[in-house]
Design a protein around this motif. Structure first.
Motif, PDB file in Angstrom:
ATOM      1  N   ASN A   1      83.147  17.976  20.880  1.00  0.00           N
ATOM      2  CA  ASN A   1      84.137  17.630  20.006  1.00  0.00           C
ATOM      3  C   ASN A   1      83.952  18.014  18.800  1.00  0.00           C
ATOM      4  OD1 ASN A   1      85.622  15.869  18.425  1.00  0.00           O
ATOM      5  ND2 ASN A   1      85.489  14.042  19.618  1.00  0.00           N
ATOM      6  N   PRO A   2      84.945  18.788  18.035  1.00  0.00           N
ATOM      7  CA  PRO A   2      84.620  19.373  16.771  1.00  0.00           C
ATOM      8  C   PRO A   2      84.468  18.753  15.690  1.00  0.00           C
ATOM      9  CG  PRO A   2      86.993  19.436  17.326  1.00  0.00           C
ATOM     10  CD  PRO A   2      86.308  18.839  18.592  1.00  0.00           C
ATOM     11  N   VAL A   3      84.384  17.429  15.762  1.00  0.00           N
ATOM     12  CA  VAL A   3      84.203  16.425  14.647  1.00  0.00           C
ATOM     13  C   VAL A   3      82.735  15.924  14.603  1.00  0.00           C
ATOM     14  CG1 VAL A   3      86.495  15.469  14.470  1.00  0.00           C
ATOM     15  CG2 VAL A   3      84.798  14.288  15.684  1.00  0.00           C
ATOM     16  N   ARG A   4      82.083  16.417  15.522  1.00  0.00           N
ATOM     17  CA  ARG A   4      80.536  15.959  15.485  1.00  0.00           C
ATOM     18  C   ARG A   4      79.675  17.231  15.736  1.00  0.00           C
ATOM     19  NH1 ARG A   4      78.387  13.376  20.600  1.00  0.00           N
ATOM     20  NH2 ARG A   4      76.305  13.761  19.454  1.00  0.00           N
TER      21      ARG A   4
ATOM     22  N   PHE B   1      77.246  22.978  16.066  1.00  0.00           N
ATOM     23  CA  PHE B   1      78.263  22.533  15.404  1.00  0.00           C
ATOM     24  C   PHE B   1      79.400  23.342  15.249  1.00  0.00           C
ATOM     25  CE2 PHE B   1      75.474  24.550  12.575  1.00  0.00           C
ATOM     26  CZ  PHE B   1      76.436  24.991  11.729  1.00  0.00           C
ATOM     27  N   GLN B   2      80.611  22.653  14.860  1.00  0.00           N
ATOM     28  CA  GLN B   2      81.903  23.501  14.441  1.00  0.00           C
ATOM     29  C   GLN B   2      82.098  23.887  12.964  1.00  0.00           C
ATOM     30  OE1 GLN B   2      85.766  22.627  15.168  1.00  0.00           O
ATOM     31  NE2 GLN B   2      86.151  24.490  16.500  1.00  0.00           N
ATOM     32  N   SER B   3      81.998  25.130  12.277  1.00  0.00           N
ATOM     33  CA  SER B   3      82.417  25.275  11.028  1.00  0.00           C
ATOM     34  C   SER B   3      83.432  26.383  10.857  1.00  0.00           C
ATOM     35  CB  SER B   3      81.034  25.683  10.322  1.00  0.00           C
ATOM     36  OG  SER B   3      81.160  26.024   9.056  1.00  0.00           O
ATOM     37  N   ASN B   4      84.530  25.848  10.157  1.00  0.00           N
ATOM     38  CA  ASN B   4      85.653  26.748   9.864  1.00  0.00           C
ATOM     39  C   ASN B   4      86.106  27.329  11.293  1.00  0.00           C
ATOM     40  OD1 ASN B   4      85.254  26.687   7.190  1.00  0.00           O
ATOM     41  ND2 ASN B   4      83.671  27.787   7.002  1.00  0.00           N
ATOM     42  N   GLY B   5      86.213  26.466  12.169  1.00  0.00           N
ATOM     43  CA  GLY B   5      86.839  26.905  13.542  1.00  0.00           C
ATOM     44  C   GLY B   5      86.074  27.823  14.574  1.00  0.00           C
ATOM     45  N   ARG B   6      84.865  28.102  14.125  1.00  0.00           N
ATOM     46  CA  ARG B   6      83.515  28.584  15.033  1.00  0.00           C
ATOM     47  C   ARG B   6      82.567  27.729  15.301  1.00  0.00           C
ATOM     48  NH1 ARG B   6      83.997  33.823  11.238  1.00  0.00           N
ATOM     49  NH2 ARG B   6      85.649  34.895  12.443  1.00  0.00           N
ATOM     50  N   TRP B   7      82.338  27.826  16.535  1.00  0.00           N
ATOM     51  CA  TRP B   7      81.072  27.125  16.866  1.00  0.00           C
ATOM     52  C   TRP B   7      79.756  27.917  16.616  1.00  0.00           C
ATOM     53  CZ3 TRP B   7      80.681  22.047  18.276  1.00  0.00           C
ATOM     54  CH2 TRP B   7      82.139  21.312  18.733  1.00  0.00           C
TER      55      TRP B   7
END
Length: 135
Positions: free
Chosen positions: A30-33, A60-66
């Motif tokens: 999940n991109p929010v965690r 984690f996801q940052s700026n659309g990248r995992w």
């Protein structure tokens, strides 16, 4: 309040494999965690091997990248380029945590410009990010 749905493009699937390439686990991300990976039972993804630290990495996801970020271990994360402290996750690139390999199913990706490009980032006026994740 109803749960907020995420589109299929924002939720990624993390694959964990043995060195021979056989997938031993998979998990929707999940991109929010963020997700802890390590030997400790409280981690989100447990790799039960003595070569893996109790809390080895954080995904984690940052700026659309995992991204996978080392949690200050002595061995770091392994990639095709060698041992690193942070690396992108995609279908095209893997990250090694002890004997396990991590990558994303079907997600294309490129190496973010700030990884291993600190002098270039400074010249371009971008903020220098730390090599280690302190979480």
């Amino acid at each position: 309040m109803p749960a907020m749905p995420y589109s299929a493009t924002t939720v990624a699937e993390l694959l964990i494999s043995n060195p021979d390439g056989s997938v031993i686990a998979q998990r929707k991300l999940n991109p929010v965690r963020g997700y802890w990976i390590g030997r400790e039972a409280s981690c989100d993804i447990v790799v039960d091997n003595p070569a893996v630290s109790r809390r080895h990495a954080f995904v984690f996801q940052s700026n659309g990248r995992w991204m996978a970020c080392d949690a200050g271990t002595t061995s770091g994360l392994e990639t095709e380029a060698g041992s690193v402290r942070a690396a992108p996750l995609s279908a095209d690139s893997w990250v090694g945590v002890g004997p396990a390999y991590l990558w994303l199913s079907g997600a294309g990706g490129q190496l973010p410009g700030w990884i291993d490009a600190r002098p270039a980032a400074v010249e371009a006026g971008r903020p220098v990010r730390p090599r280690r994740c302190v979480v």
